[in-house]
Design a protein around this motif. Structure first.
Motif, PDB file in Angstrom:
ATOM      1  N   UNK A 656       0.854  -1.194   0.000  1.00  0.00           N
ATOM      2  CA  UNK A 656       0.000   0.000   0.000  1.00  0.00           C
ATOM      3  C   UNK A 656       0.888   1.242   0.000  1.00  0.00           C
ATOM      4  N   UNK A 657       0.578   2.181  -0.909  1.00  0.00           N
ATOM      5  CA  UNK A 657       1.313   3.433  -1.048  1.00  0.00           C
ATOM      6  C   UNK A 657       0.418   4.567  -0.560  1.00  0.00           C
ATOM      7  N   UNK A 658       0.724   5.199   0.583  1.00  0.00           N
ATOM      8  CA  UNK A 658      -0.143   6.267   1.090  1.00  0.00           C
ATOM      9  C   UNK A 658      -0.056   7.544   0.281  1.00  0.00           C
ATOM     10  N   UNK A 659       0.954   7.657  -0.571  1.00  0.00           N
ATOM     11  CA  UNK A 659       1.060   8.866  -1.382  1.00  0.00           C
ATOM     12  C   UNK A 659       0.027   8.865  -2.510  1.00  0.00           C
ATOM     13  N   UNK A 660      -0.250   7.690  -3.066  1.00  0.00           N
ATOM     14  CA  UNK A 660      -1.198   7.597  -4.182  1.00  0.00           C
ATOM     15  C   UNK A 660      -2.496   6.902  -3.802  1.00  0.00           C
ATOM     16  N   UNK A 708      -7.526   0.848  -5.878  1.00  0.00           N
ATOM     17  CA  UNK A 708      -7.452   2.238  -5.454  1.00  0.00           C
ATOM     18  C   UNK A 708      -8.278   2.375  -4.167  1.00  0.00           C
ATOM     19  N   UNK A 709      -7.614   2.679  -3.052  1.00  0.00           N
ATOM     20  CA  UNK A 709      -8.275   2.692  -1.749  1.00  0.00           C
ATOM     21  C   UNK A 709      -8.454   4.127  -1.264  1.00  0.00           C
ATOM     22  N   UNK A 776      -4.383   5.266   5.440  1.00  0.00           N
ATOM     23  CA  UNK A 776      -4.227   6.713   5.552  1.00  0.00           C
ATOM     24  C   UNK A 776      -3.635   7.216   4.242  1.00  0.00           C
ATOM     25  N   UNK A 777      -3.870   8.471   3.925  1.00  0.00           N
ATOM     26  CA  UNK A 777      -3.264   9.112   2.764  1.00  0.00           C
ATOM     27  C   UNK A 777      -2.320  10.206   3.246  1.00  0.00           C
ATOM     28  N   UNK A 783       3.766  16.523  -0.077  1.00  0.00           N
ATOM     29  CA  UNK A 783       4.334  15.870  -1.263  1.00  0.00           C
ATOM     30  C   UNK A 783       4.699  16.957  -2.263  1.00  0.00           C
ATOM     31  N   UNK A 784       5.900  16.889  -2.765  1.00  0.00           N
ATOM     32  CA  UNK A 784       6.360  17.837  -3.786  1.00  0.00           C
ATOM     33  C   UNK A 784       6.952  17.038  -4.935  1.00  0.00           C
ATOM     34  N   UNK A 785       6.583  17.391  -6.179  1.00  0.00           N
ATOM     35  CA  UNK A 785       7.042  16.656  -7.358  1.00  0.00           C
ATOM     36  C   UNK A 785       7.478  17.648  -8.428  1.00  0.00           C
TER      37      UNK A 785
END
Length: 924
Positions: A656-660, A708-709, A776-777, A783-785
């Motif tokens: 699980x990726x909390x960023x996406x 997608x959660x 959690x997200x 987050x900076x990209x």
């Protein structure tokens, strides 16, 4: 006399009347079979015709789609469509393909539906009829039954996509409906001919059956046969002698009312084998042998029967038997001793069934006491040694057996004077019946307790209370298994006037011997279960790691029958991600727990590679196969593989990726997770189940599924022991789980409690591992990209933007370190990587710097020589970062580094570093 004879002939049906027409049973059966055959064959012809029609259309769809797909994806297709004259480039190829594949047409269309090619040249340049939005807008291939000009057809439409992902045209191919109908018409004569042949065969078979039935029924009609059966049953069931008829296969054909009463046979036992009727073994042997007998005495419960047997075929050929029986119980003078002996045998039989139903030491002792009361004793007590209760091996020393703990007590009345369960019982006085029995190793009877001086000396107060209560006789017997004392069983009489005698000793010893074996088995299981539980809990995670991606709660419950190989894990991954794992090893005991530990360690090791779930399961399956092959070597390979192999293990691995908010899941034969949305809606996502680990089928790849959660979703991972149990199948378990999880207001801990309260049985037969993770997200503000052009001059602006973002996050103390790390990673990606180059900063528990590019080549750490102009960049990253590594994606790689937040001024001591702009000129 003649009129009478004529009347009798008409009533019974004379020979001339029986053999002809539909009045006989055989004629009616023939007519019915012929009619049924006609209806079945007609239905078969109808179904076959329409099935053939459906199959032909389906074949046309598959063939059309395959041809269109192949032509649309042929090399140079997008280039031909982009050429000035697509018709010239593609018309010849389309016609050649149409002739080679056997379809009726292949047409290449523009995105607007204008024909570039067609099997009818006059249609080129015209717009094709139909709605092509599914192909042009959605980019999907499909088939349809097309009605319109120029002809009705089964048509497939496939979009043509160029290298940039744009749809530049379409390819249609198909088979005309007229040709499909012609193919069906060609099959119709064969189908009709086959039906006619089947009808002829069916009618012929019905005629043969009717002829044989006519011979067996002698041409009788249904009414005549019914009347004969009624006469037969009236006579058979009216006699007061039991009649039992069995066929040549020794299966019960008929039992009259008296036989059912005497033998306890019920009507539903007809057609069963005589060995399944619950008869006395001697009676079963007589019926199975087929021999004749006259007035043999057999037992049926508490009755004695005089039995006679005769074969049904007097010529001696293989046939059934008829057994007649009379109740002669009243003629037998049975003595009281024989009745007691039967009761003791019955009690021993019940003891074998009732003692040892569980693998619990205490419960087995209780079953022994319950069996003995009231049919053998008025009160019964069981005392066991302390090591036996703990599952340990008892010592053989005499001193260790003088003190035991009362484990079970059963009696006719609750107001008994004996020591309660749990008390320590001592046998210090050597002359007590208990000590005498222990020293001698066999049962000892004390007919008159009042004269037992040693027993009264051991506990004067307790002995006085027992005698006042009415205890007058005692039989004590040691519980021995493998020559070692496990405990004692004491039988007391108070209400029964007869004391124990010498004839009771052998029965008590036999009863105690059976109970001792059951207790020893329970003791061994208790020891192994305790060891397995200890090992299992030492191998499972004791404390879950700190991470921010999910809020986690878990439960692990071992099975009552023995610890298995279920496990779970929570593994933090780079990039603030987390891996959730649950697995199951088939089997129970120490080996299953040890195998689980091996697999869990392997998953931890493979997770450091930071590969997708499907690749990790592939590595795990390969490792399992290698372990199997290595263990299969040697002279005792087969037995060791059966005992120690880990075939049958399953695993579910999710990242699980909390960023996406993206969760990637793959399964190796394990049940999929349950997904609970923030609104309480419960789903069971469809996963590719995969094969269990270690089956040697590594050429079958595992497949990953992306979910997608939304934030606040709950991902519930579990083993099959949670759902399946006695009296409950998988579908019912899933329904219970769905209803339990449909509560959005519950946190993970409360959800675990709810699930176990609903689905947990009192004695689970399999391990249960349950893992509940609420997602959690990561805050988008953390987050900076940036996307970086492959130009060395683009490094400095990104570095400055990162410094500004760190200042905004309040991480000014990390600015220098982060700029240094980003400079090195971005410079490397610009110089040696491939487009696209992207930079991402994540502010979580640590500051995560990620630089991605399209190249799969990974840098490696090395120490530059004093004269080298470059080669120090990755060394500096390793020195300044808390940890760093490389993560590979489907295309390209990501190099990441984590910086500890709050580590201001904690930079390691390194060699003199030039300014950051100068670092961009250094090579790795």
């Amino acid at each position: 006399m003649t009129p009478r004879g004529g009347a009798r002939g008409r009533g019974r049906g004379g020979p001339g009347e029986r053999g002809t027409g539909l009045r006989s049973l055989a004629g009616q059966v023939f007519a019915l079979e012929a009619l049924i055959a006609l209806l079945v064959i007609a239905a078969a012809v109808f179904v076959t015709f329409y099935q053939a029609r459906s199959d032909t259309q389906r074949d046309a769809r598959v063939r059309s789609l395959a041809v269109a797909e192949a032509f649309a994806k042929a090399p140079g297709m997008d280039a031909a469509l982009a050429s000035p004259d697509p018709t010239a480039a593609l018309q010849g190829r389309a016609e050649a393909t149409r002739r080679a594949t056997g379809v009726d047409f292949i047409a290449v269309l523009s995105p607007d539906g204008v024909r570039y090619t067609d099997s009818q040249p006059e249609l080129i340049g015209r717009r094709a009829t139909g709605d092509f939005n599914q192909a042009v807008v959605d980019g999907e291939s499909y088939t349809e039954l097309f009605h319109g000009a120029p002809n009705d057809a089964v048509r497939a439409v496939v979009p043509v996509v160029n290298d940039q992902g744009r749809i530049v045209g379409m390819v249609t191919s198909g088979v005309e409906v007229e040709n499909i109908s012609e193919a069906l018409s060609d099959r119709l004569p064969l189908l009709v001919g086959a039906a006619a042949g089947a009808l002829v065969i069916a009618v012929g078979g019905a005629a043969l059956v009717s002829r044989r039935l006519r011979r067996q029924t002698h041409g009788l009609g249904p009414a005549e046969m019914t009347r004969m059966k009624e006469h037969h049953e009236a006579v058979l069931h009216a006699v007061r002698e039991g009649v039992l008829i069995v066929d040549a296969d020794r299966r019960l054909l008929l039992a009259n009312d008296e036989a059912r009463r005497l033998l306890g046979v019920t009507p539903d036992m007809e057609r069963r084998h005589v060995s399944e009727l619950g008869l006395d073994p001697r009676t079963v042997e007589l019926l199975e042998s087929g021999r004749a007998a006259t007035d043999e005495v057999h037992r049926a419960g508490d009755r004695l029967l005089a039995v006679s047997v005769r074969p049904t075929a007097p010529d001696g050929s293989e046939s059934g038997s008829v057994m007649t029986m009379r109740d002669t119980t009243e003629l037998a003078a049975l003595t009281g001793r024989a009745a007691v002996a039967r009761g003791r045998l019955q009690l021993l039989y019940e003891a074998g069934v009732r003692i040892g139903t569980t693998l619990e030491v205490v419960r087995t002792a209780e079953e022994l006491a319950e069996v003995a009361v009231p049919r053998f004793a008025d009160f019964a007590t069981v005392e066991l040694l302390e090591p036996v209760l703990r599952g340990e091996e008892p010592t053989a020393s005499a001193s260790a057996t003088t003190e035991m703990r009362r484990t079970a007590l059963s009696g006719l009345r609750p107001d008994q004077p004996l020591q309660p369960v749990g008390d320590i019982v001592r046998f210090d006085v050597a002359s007590t019946p208990m000590a005498t029995a222990l020293n001698a190793g066999h049962a000892v009877v004390q007919s008159e307790l009042a004269s037992a001086e040693g027993w009264r000396e051991q506990d004067p107060e307790g002995a006085a209370q027992a005698l006042a209560f009415g205890m007058h006789s005692l039989l004590t017997v040691p519980l021995l298994a493998r020559g070692v004392v496990l405990g004692m069983a004491n039988f007391w009489r108070a209400d029964t006037p007869e004391p124990f005698g010498e004839e009771d000793l052998s029965f008590a010893e036999e009863l105690a011997a059976r109970a001792a074996v059951a207790i020893d088995n329970a003791r061994r299981f208790t020891r192994e279960h305790a060891m397995a539980v200890t090992l299992q809990r030492s191998l499972l995670p004791r404390v879950l790691p700190d991470q921010s991606a999910v809020e986690v709660a878990y439960r692990y419950l071992p099975a009552k029958a023995g610890v298995g190989g279920d496990w779970f894990d929570v593994i933090p991954l780079p990039g603030a991600r987390v891996a959730l794992v649950v697995g199951d090893v088939v089997g129970h005991g120490l080996h299953a727990a040890a195998t689980m530990g091996r697999l869990r360690t392997a998953v931890h090791n493979f997770s450091t590679l930071d590969v997708p779930p499907d690749e990790l399961l592939g590595h795990l399956d390969e490792l399992t196969g290698r372990i199997e092959n290595r263990d299969a070597e040697g002279p005792d390979a087969e037995g060791r593989r059966r005992e120690e192999g880990i075939t049958g293990a399953t695993c579910l691995y999710a990242i699980y990726d909390p960023a996406s908010g993206l969760c990637t899941v793959a399964s190796a034969g394990h049940p999929g997770p349950a997904l609970v949305g923030p609104d309480g809606r419960v789903e069971f996502p469809e996963l590719s189940p995969g094969l269990p680990l270690g089956l040697g089928l590594g050429d079958v790849p595992f497949e990953a599924t992306e979910l997608r959660l939304p934030e606040g979703s709950k991902l519930v991972l579990f083993t099959d022991g949670l759902l399946e149990d006695r009296g409950r199948d998988l579908d019912k378990g899933l329904a219970l789980l769905r209803s339990t999880l449909a509560r959005p207001d519950r946190n993970p801990e409360e959800t675990c409690a709810d699930v176990l309260a609903t689905l947990l049985s009192p004695t689970p037969r399999d391990d249960i591992a349950l893992l509940v993770a609420r997602t959690r997200l990561l805050d988008r503000e953390r987050i900076a990209e940036w996307e970086v052009a492959r130009d060395p001059s683009a490094v400095s602006p990104v570095r400055n933007a990162a410094a500004a973002k760190l200042s905004e996050w309040g991480l000014d103390g990390l600015a220098f370190t982060a700029e240094l790390v980003l400079s090195e990673l971005i410079t490397n990606a610009v110089r040696y990587g491939a487009d696209p180059v992207r930079v991402r900063l994540l502010h979580d528990r640590t500051l995560i710097c990620e630089v991605s590019d399209g190249s799969s080549t990974s840098p490696h750490l090395r120490h530059a020589a004093a004269t080298d102009e470059g080669g120090r960049g990755l060394y500096l990253v390793a020195q300044y970062a808390e940890r760093w590594g490389t993560r590979y994606g489907r295309r390209g790689k990501t190099i990441w580094a984590e910086l500890r937040v709050g580590a201001d001024g904690a930079e390691p001591v390194v060699t003199v570093v030039p300014d950051l702009d100068a670092l961009e000129d250094l090579a790795w």
